[in-house]
Scaffold this motif. Structure first.
Motif, PDB file in Angstrom:
ATOM      1  N   ASP A  14     -14.543  -9.384 -22.433  1.00  8.05           N
ATOM      2  CA  ASP A  14     -14.535 -10.201 -21.279  1.00  8.05           C
ATOM      3  C   ASP A  14     -13.895  -9.630 -20.293  1.00  8.05           C
ATOM      4  OD1 ASP A  14     -16.249 -11.844 -22.395  1.00  8.05           O
ATOM      5  OD2 ASP A  14     -14.649 -13.408 -22.989  1.00  8.05           O
ATOM      6  N   GLY A  15     -14.000  -9.636 -19.152  1.00  4.25           N
ATOM      7  CA  GLY A  15     -13.263  -9.009 -18.033  1.00  4.25           C
ATOM      8  C   GLY A  15     -13.649  -7.587 -17.776  1.00  4.25           C
ATOM      9  N   ALA A  16     -14.550  -6.738 -18.455  1.00  3.65           N
ATOM     10  CA  ALA A  16     -14.687  -5.459 -18.480  1.00  3.65           C
ATOM     11  C   ALA A  16     -15.454  -5.117 -17.153  1.00  3.65           C
ATOM     12  CB  ALA A  16     -15.918  -5.005 -19.533  1.00  3.65           C
ATOM     13  N   THR A  17     -15.259  -4.010 -16.515  1.00  8.03           N
ATOM     14  CA  THR A  17     -15.577  -3.429 -15.152  1.00  8.03           C
ATOM     15  C   THR A  17     -16.864  -2.462 -15.482  1.00  8.03           C
ATOM     16  OG1 THR A  17     -14.110  -1.569 -15.070  1.00  8.03           O
ATOM     17  CG2 THR A  17     -13.342  -3.857 -14.163  1.00  8.03           C
ATOM     18  N   ASP A  20     -15.501   0.612 -17.089  1.00  6.94           N
ATOM     19  CA  ASP A  20     -15.512   0.409 -18.653  1.00  6.94           C
ATOM     20  C   ASP A  20     -16.794   0.945 -19.135  1.00  6.94           C
ATOM     21  OD1 ASP A  20     -12.698  -0.354 -18.352  1.00  6.94           O
ATOM     22  OD2 ASP A  20     -13.375  -2.559 -18.140  1.00  6.94           O
ATOM     23  N   GLU A  47     -13.440  -2.132  -9.781  1.00  9.56           N
ATOM     24  CA  GLU A  47     -13.358  -3.355  -9.510  1.00  9.56           C
ATOM     25  C   GLU A  47     -14.267  -4.176  -9.533  1.00  9.56           C
ATOM     26  OE1 GLU A  47     -13.960  -3.300  -4.676  1.00  9.56           O
ATOM     27  OE2 GLU A  47     -12.145  -2.008  -5.498  1.00  9.56           O
ATOM     28  N   ARG A  49     -16.602  -6.350 -11.682  1.00 11.27           N
ATOM     29  CA  ARG A  49     -16.496  -6.951 -12.864  1.00 11.27           C
ATOM     30  C   ARG A  49     -17.848  -7.308 -13.420  1.00 11.27           C
ATOM     31  NH1 ARG A  49     -11.687  -6.955 -14.563  1.00 11.27           N
ATOM     32  NH2 ARG A  49     -10.080  -7.479 -13.493  1.00 11.27           N
ATOM     33  N   GLU A  51     -20.505  -9.500 -16.111  1.00  8.66           N
ATOM     34  CA  GLU A  51     -20.825 -10.523 -16.551  1.00  8.66           C
ATOM     35  C   GLU A  51     -21.697 -10.465 -17.622  1.00  8.66           C
ATOM     36  OE1 GLU A  51     -22.136 -13.525 -14.023  1.00  8.66           O
ATOM     37  OE2 GLU A  51     -20.807 -12.923 -12.462  1.00  8.66           O
TER      38      GLU A  51
END
Length: 65
Positions: A14-17, A20, A47, A49, A51
């Motif tokens: 969760d929160g991966a960009t 990533d 930056e 993000r 989902e």
């Protein structure tokens, strides 16, 4: 969270960009990236993000003639 990178399912935290996701592929420049069919400029990869369910495409240019 699960996303699709180049049509293959991948599990990312969760929160991966987008950066990533690209790192997961070990992609080497030059390449372009899109999330859900929308181009994301390289300077925004870190930056942007992701989902769950996002579809990421990492595309390398093809040359020839």
């Amino acid at each position: 969270m699960q996303v699709h990178i180049n049509h293959q399912p991948h599990e990312l935290p969760d929160g991966a960009t987008l950066a990533d996701a690209i790192a997961r592929l070990e992609a080497r420049p030059p390449y372009a990236a899109a999330v859900n069919l929308r181009f994301v400029p390289r300077e925004r990869h870190a930056e942007h993000r992701l989902e769950a369910g996002d579809r990421i495409e990492v595309i390398a240019p093809i040359s020839g003639g």
